[in-house]
Design an enzyme around this catalytic site. Sequence first.
Site, PDB file in Angstrom:
ATOM      1  N   HIS A 149     -10.180  -4.529  -3.164  1.00 34.23           N
ATOM      2  CA  HIS A 149      -8.903  -4.950  -2.800  1.00 34.23           C
ATOM      3  C   HIS A 149      -9.024  -5.220  -1.033  1.00 34.23           C
ATOM      4  O   HIS A 149      -9.650  -4.612  -0.463  1.00 34.23           O
ATOM      5  CB  HIS A 149      -8.029  -3.677  -2.810  1.00 34.23           C
TER       6      HIS A 149
ATOM      7  N   HIS B 189      -7.073  -5.781   2.509  1.00 32.22           N
ATOM      8  CA  HIS B 189      -5.891  -5.120   3.016  1.00 32.22           C
ATOM      9  C   HIS B 189      -5.275  -6.188   3.955  1.00 32.22           C
ATOM     10  O   HIS B 189      -6.318  -6.836   4.774  1.00 32.22           O
ATOM     11  CB  HIS B 189      -6.443  -3.941   3.950  1.00 32.22           C
TER      12      HIS B 189
ATOM     13  N   ASP C 153       0.801  -1.183   0.091  1.00 36.74           N
ATOM     14  CA  ASP C 153       0.040  -0.067  -0.045  1.00 36.74           C
ATOM     15  C   ASP C 153       0.852   1.214   0.011  1.00 36.74           C
ATOM     16  O   ASP C 153       2.074   1.158   0.670  1.00 36.74           O
ATOM     17  CB  ASP C 153      -0.846   0.068   1.236  1.00 36.74           C
ATOM     18  N   ILE C 154       0.559   2.206  -0.796  1.00 40.30           N
ATOM     19  CA  ILE C 154       1.323   3.317  -0.850  1.00 40.30           C
ATOM     20  C   ILE C 154       1.229   4.391   0.486  1.00 40.30           C
ATOM     21  O   ILE C 154       1.973   5.187   0.585  1.00 40.30           O
ATOM     22  CB  ILE C 154       1.185   4.467  -2.179  1.00 40.30           C
TER      23      ILE C 154
END
Length: 130
Positions: free
Chosen positions: A101, A103, A33-34
């Site tokens: 998505h 996490h 993750d960014i």
Amino acid sequence: MSGDNCIFCNITEGRDSNTVLEVENDEFVIFKDIKPASQHHYLAVTKEHHKSLKDLNKSHEGMVTRMEESLKDLLRAKGMSTEDALFGFHLPPFITVNHLHMHAIAPRSQMRFHTKLIFLPSAWFKTVRN
């Protein structure tokens, strides 16, 4: 269904050279993750474009299980315990990218207070179990 304006479609289709894929298979890819919520924060993103968890049905249960298991395997490979990890999905309208998505966040115990609220299993964040 992919689109040039969906960043996750670009990543899953190999059109984003800046994203390093940690895992890739026929159903999904996994990458960092960014905006990490903890030391390890990865996303499992489906290759098929689904806007959110709400687009899925019973036929997708196996894929969701495989996403979670692959994320757990990746965390273990990085030396992290899956006991102190969080796995789940945000629901609309609390999604920043409208492409399904999951996490994986670890260690969960080191998340900041405000981040814990964002990822608190609730009406806006669902784990595989709920």
